[in-house]
Design a protein around this motif. Structure first.
Motif, PDB file in Angstrom:
ATOM      1  N   ARG A  59      20.590 120.940 -18.959  1.00  0.00           N
ATOM      2  CA  ARG A  59      20.174 122.345 -19.065  1.00  0.00           C
ATOM      3  C   ARG A  59      20.931 123.172 -18.026  1.00  0.00           C
ATOM      4  O   ARG A  59      21.265 122.688 -16.965  1.00  0.00           O
ATOM      5  N   TYR A  61      20.779 127.050 -16.060  1.00  0.00           N
ATOM      6  CA  TYR A  61      20.075 128.298 -15.754  1.00  0.00           C
ATOM      7  C   TYR A  61      20.969 129.121 -14.850  1.00  0.00           C
ATOM      8  O   TYR A  61      21.764 128.582 -14.083  1.00  0.00           O
ATOM      9  N   LYS A  68      24.191 135.800 -15.761  1.00  0.00           N
ATOM     10  CA  LYS A  68      24.059 135.546 -17.200  1.00  0.00           C
ATOM     11  C   LYS A  68      25.201 136.197 -17.966  1.00  0.00           C
ATOM     12  O   LYS A  68      25.822 135.577 -18.844  1.00  0.00           O
ATOM     13  N   TYR A  71      28.364 134.226 -17.163  1.00  0.00           N
ATOM     14  CA  TYR A  71      28.315 132.910 -17.810  1.00  0.00           C
ATOM     15  C   TYR A  71      28.623 133.059 -19.303  1.00  0.00           C
ATOM     16  O   TYR A  71      29.454 132.329 -19.849  1.00  0.00           O
ATOM     17  N   ASP A  72      27.942 134.004 -19.956  1.00  0.00           N
ATOM     18  CA  ASP A  72      28.139 134.194 -21.391  1.00  0.00           C
ATOM     19  C   ASP A  72      29.587 134.565 -21.708  1.00  0.00           C
ATOM     20  O   ASP A  72      30.139 134.126 -22.713  1.00  0.00           O
ATOM     21  N   LEU A  76      30.224 130.161 -21.615  1.00  0.00           N
ATOM     22  CA  LEU A  76      29.584 129.805 -22.879  1.00  0.00           C
ATOM     23  C   LEU A  76      30.586 129.395 -23.962  1.00  0.00           C
ATOM     24  O   LEU A  76      30.375 128.383 -24.646  1.00  0.00           O
ATOM     25  N   ASP A  82      23.843 127.413 -24.115  1.00  0.00           N
ATOM     26  CA  ASP A  82      23.259 128.673 -23.676  1.00  0.00           C
ATOM     27  C   ASP A  82      22.572 128.467 -22.326  1.00  0.00           C
ATOM     28  O   ASP A  82      21.992 127.410 -22.073  1.00  0.00           O
ATOM     29  N   ALA A  83      22.656 129.450 -21.478  1.00  0.00           N
ATOM     30  CA  ALA A  83      22.034 129.381 -20.153  1.00  0.00           C
ATOM     31  C   ALA A  83      20.770 130.226 -20.137  1.00  0.00           C
ATOM     32  O   ALA A  83      20.768 131.352 -20.633  1.00  0.00           O
ATOM     33  N   LYS A  85      18.204 132.590 -18.332  1.00  0.00           N
ATOM     34  CA  LYS A  85      18.321 133.550 -17.232  1.00  0.00           C
ATOM     35  C   LYS A  85      17.024 133.574 -16.432  1.00  0.00           C
ATOM     36  O   LYS A  85      15.950 133.803 -16.965  1.00  0.00           O
TER      37      LYS A  85
END
Length: 109
Positions: A59, A61, A68, A71-72, A76, A82-83, A85
């Motif tokens: 996982r 986060y 976020k 990361y996306d 990603l 998917d992370a 948030k």
């Protein structure tokens, strides 16, 4: 990203090791003025996909909205994971009291 200081006696390090939590920054390097997220420019993303190839991470986060977004944008597409948030632990995030942050971050345990 957490930095473990001598004053903290290694409690943070002990916590992350005990719960098998890896802490990795989305950004390898960037230009930034002070600690102002809004001033971040020239982002070089960290090789999170490379880390995932060498580990058994299940996982991911991120610490706040900007993490976020970054990361996306950068990770990603390479990871396909998917992370989640979580609220930022930055002192600039005055919306959350410590108790609220702790409750939100318990998700990772």
């Amino acid at each position: 990203m957490w930095r473990v200081s001598a004053a903290d006696g290694g409690r943070k390090k002990s916590l992350v090791l005990r719960h098998q939590i890896a802490i990795w920054d989305v950004i390898e390097s960037c230009d930034i003025i002070g600690s102002s997220d809004s001033s971040i420019k020239n982002v070089v993303p960290a090789d999170i996909a490379g880390l995932l190839c060498k580990t058994q991470i299940e996982r991911i986060y991120v610490n706040g909205t900007l993490a976020k977004t970054l990361y996306d944008r950068f990770a990603l597409p390479a990871t396909g994971i998917d992370a989640g948030k979580l609220p930022s632990t930055s002192p600039a995030n005055a919306r959350f009291r410590l108790e609220q942050l702790i409750e939100s971050w318990r998700t990772i345990l």
